[in-house]
Design a protein around this motif. Structure first.
Motif, short mmCIF file in Angstrom:
data_model
loop_
_atom_site.label_atom_id
_atom_site.label_comp_id
_atom_site.label_asym_id
_atom_site.label_seq_id
_atom_site.Cartn_x
_atom_site.Cartn_y
_atom_site.Cartn_z
N SER A 174 0.80 -1.23 0.00
CA SER A 174 0.00 0.00 0.00
C SER A 174 0.83 1.27 0.00
O SER A 174 0.28 2.37 -0.06
N ALA B 65 2.88 2.97 -2.09
CA ALA B 65 2.83 3.96 -3.19
C ALA B 65 1.51 4.72 -3.17
O ALA B 65 1.49 5.95 -3.31
N GLU B 66 0.41 4.00 -2.98
CA GLU B 66 -0.90 4.65 -2.94
C GLU B 66 -0.99 5.58 -1.72
O GLU B 66 -1.51 6.69 -1.82
N SER C 11 0.92 8.81 -2.38
CA SER C 11 0.14 9.72 -3.24
C SER C 11 -0.97 10.39 -2.45
O SER C 11 -1.24 11.58 -2.63
N ALA C 12 -1.60 9.64 -1.56
CA ALA C 12 -2.66 10.21 -0.73
C ALA C 12 -2.10 11.27 0.22
O ALA C 12 -2.73 12.31 0.45
N TRP D 192 -10.49 3.29 4.52
CA TRP D 192 -9.51 2.38 3.94
C TRP D 192 -10.20 1.33 3.07
O TRP D 192 -9.73 1.00 1.99
N GLY E 177 -11.03 2.40 -0.40
CA GLY E 177 -9.86 2.33 -1.27
C GLY E 177 -9.63 3.56 -2.11
O GLY E 177 -10.47 4.45 -2.22
N GLY E 178 -8.47 3.62 -2.68
CA GLY E 178 -8.11 4.70 -3.58
C GLY E 178 -7.45 5.87 -2.88
O GLY E 178 -7.58 6.07 -1.67
N ILE E 179 -6.74 6.65 -3.67
CA ILE E 179 -6.00 7.80 -3.16
C ILE E 179 -6.92 8.82 -2.51
O ILE E 179 -6.62 9.35 -1.44
N ASP E 180 -8.05 9.12 -3.14
CA ASP E 180 -8.97 10.12 -2.58
C ASP E 180 -9.48 9.72 -1.20
O ASP E 180 -9.58 10.55 -0.30
N SER F 281 -6.60 9.89 1.37
CA SER F 281 -6.42 11.31 1.68
C SER F 281 -7.55 11.79 2.56
O SER F 281 -7.33 12.56 3.52
#
Length: 191
Positions: free
Chosen positions: A40, A42-43, A46-47, A174, A177-180, A183
Motif C-alpha cells: 500500500s 505507493a498509494e 500519493s494520498a 480504507w 480504497g483509492g488515493i482520494d 487522503s
C-alpha cells in the motif's frame, strides 16, 4: 452499484455523519505517523501528497514494516511516540510480533490499527482508551464486510458498536480504497 457511486456515498456520509466519531480530537498534534504495508506504500504516499496540498501545516511520517526493521527498538519507540496519532495498516508476521509490545507501551492517544493481525488491532485506542475489550471482538469487527450501501452499513456498525465508532470510520475510508479515500482518512483524522 458502481464503485464511484459507492465512494461518493461514503464521502457524503463521512463528511456529514461521522465527524462526531473522534475527528477533531487529535488536531493538536499536527503530526500523523503511519505504518503501511509495502503493498500500500505507493498509494499511501500519493494520498499524503494530496492531503498535504490542503493541509500544509500537518506532518505525515510514514514507514513500511521493512523500513522499521532497520531501526533499533529505542529509535522505533521514539518514532512511535512522536505524534498524537499512529495509523497502522497491513501488519502481519514477524513485524506484528515486534510491534505488539512496542505499540502497547507507545504514547499516542490515538492508535488506529486495521487490516492487521487481530492481536495488534486489539491495541487500537481513541482518547487514550482502548477500543476493543478482547482479541475476539477485534477479530469479529475486523471480519465484518459491508453489505449494501457502504454509508448505511457504516452508520449501522457505529450504532451497534459506539465504542469502536472511530475505528469503524477510519476503516471504512480504507475499505473504500483509492488515493482520494486515503487522503480523506488523513483529513478526517486531522479535522
Amino acid at each position: 452499484m458502481t464503485p464511484l457511486i459507492r465512494r461518493l456515498g461514503l464521502a457524503l456520509l463521512l463528511g456529514c455523519v461521522v465527524p462526531w466519531a473522534g475527528a477533531g480530537q487529535i488536531n493538536a498534534a499536527k503530526q500523523i505517523n503511519a505504518i503501511v504495508s509495502q503493498y500500500s506504500a505507493a498509494e499511501f504516499a500519493s494520498a499524503v501528497a494530496q492531503f498535504k496540498q490542503l493541509n500544509p501545516q500537518w506532518r505525515v511520517s510514514a514507514r513500511t514494516p521493512q523500513q522499521l526493521s532497520n531501526l533499533g527498538d529505542p529509535e522505533l519507540r521514539q518514532w512511535l511516540d512522536e505524534s498524537q496519532l499512529l495509523l497502522g495498516v497491513g501488519l502481519f508476521g514477524a513485524e506484528a510480533e515486534r510491534l505488539t509490545p512496542l505499540l502497547a507501551q507507545s504514547s499516542p492517544a490515538e492508535l488506529l490499527l486495521m487490516h492487521s493481525e487481530h492481536g495488534l488491532v486489539q491495541l487500537s485506542r481513541s482518547l487514550g482508551r482502548r477500543l476493543f475489550s478482547s482479541r475476539e471482538q477485534a477479530e469479529q469487527l475486523g471480519r465484518a464486510k459491508p453489505e449494501g450501501e457502504l454509508a448505511v452499513w457504516v452508520a449501522q456498525q457505529q450504532a451497534n458498536y459506539p465504542q469502536q465508532a472511530p475505528w469503524i470510520a477510519a476503516r471504512s475510508y480504507w475499505q473504500a480504497g483509492g488515493i482520494d479515500n486515503i487522503s480523506g482518512l488523513l483529513g478526517w483524522l486531522a479535522a
